[in-house]
Design an enzyme around this catalytic site. Structure first.
Site, PDB file in Angstrom:
ATOM      1  N   CYS A  16     -49.639 -58.231 -68.852  1.00  0.00           N
ATOM      2  CA  CYS A  16     -50.868 -57.631 -68.346  1.00  0.00           C
ATOM      3  C   CYS A  16     -51.861 -58.755 -68.067  1.00  0.00           C
ATOM      4  O   CYS A  16     -52.092 -59.618 -68.926  1.00  0.00           O
ATOM      5  CB  CYS A  16     -51.440 -56.667 -69.384  1.00  0.00           C
ATOM      6  SG  CYS A  16     -53.043 -55.978 -68.923  1.00  0.00           S
ATOM      7  N   CYS A  70     -55.086 -58.314 -70.717  1.00  0.00           N
ATOM      8  CA  CYS A  70     -54.981 -58.571 -72.165  1.00  0.00           C
ATOM      9  C   CYS A  70     -53.787 -59.438 -72.563  1.00  0.00           C
ATOM     10  O   CYS A  70     -53.622 -59.758 -73.732  1.00  0.00           O
ATOM     11  CB  CYS A  70     -54.930 -57.256 -72.927  1.00  0.00           C
ATOM     12  SG  CYS A  70     -53.355 -56.374 -72.749  1.00  0.00           S
ATOM     13  N   CYS A 100     -43.383 -49.445 -59.968  1.00  0.00           N
ATOM     14  CA  CYS A 100     -43.998 -50.087 -58.809  1.00  0.00           C
ATOM     15  C   CYS A 100     -45.356 -50.621 -59.267  1.00  0.00           C
ATOM     16  O   CYS A 100     -46.271 -49.848 -59.550  1.00  0.00           O
ATOM     17  CB  CYS A 100     -44.141 -49.043 -57.708  1.00  0.00           C
ATOM     18  SG  CYS A 100     -44.803 -49.658 -56.177  1.00  0.00           S
TER      19      CYS A 100
END
Length: 137
Positions: A46, A49, A118
């Site tokens: 991510c 984070c 996706c």
């Protein structure tokens, strides 16, 4: 949820597109993402984070214009939300740690899962397994 940076802090940390995608459920234009054609071995995290989301060995070319994966690193890595926007019925995927928008999951992927995650490049960071280099989408 772990990410508790303010909107102002995130605007300083992220590009305009990264903020739009991760915080406003946006979508980058197809075939424009920096990580779409990345073929190196490593882990996709991510962008907000840094939680691990996908292993490179689960990435494949779906032809849709966004990085596609058939499986996350764990069930907890991803949060699933029914999405009825734009006159469609889809399943939105968000980071299980900080709730950043990632993209959508569809039931048209390859085996072994039959799923296509996706994902917007703008929501991802990639860590190279061999040399530790990091690329941000």
């Amino acid at each position: 949820m772990a990410n508790q940076l303010s909107a102002e802090e995130l605007k300083k940390k992220l590009s305009e597109m990264q903020f739009y995608v991760t915080q406003n459920r946006g979508t980058e234009p197809p075939f424009t993402g920096r990580l779409l054609h990345n073929k190196r071995d490593g882990v996709y995290h991510c962008l907000v984070c840094e939680a691990p989301l996908f292993h490179s060995h689960t990435k494949y070319d779906s032809g849709c214009g966004w990085p596609s994966f058939y499986q996350p690193v764990s069930k907890e890595a991803i949060r699933y939300i029914d999405d009825f926007s734009h006159g469609m019925q889809r399943v939105e995927i968000r980071c299980g740690n900080c709730d950043a928008h990632l993209g959508h999951v569809f039931p048209d992927g390859p085996q072994p899962t039959g799923e296509r995650y996706c994902v917007n490049s703008a929501s991802l960071a990639f860590s190279d397994e061999k040399n530790g280099d990091q690329l941000k989408g």
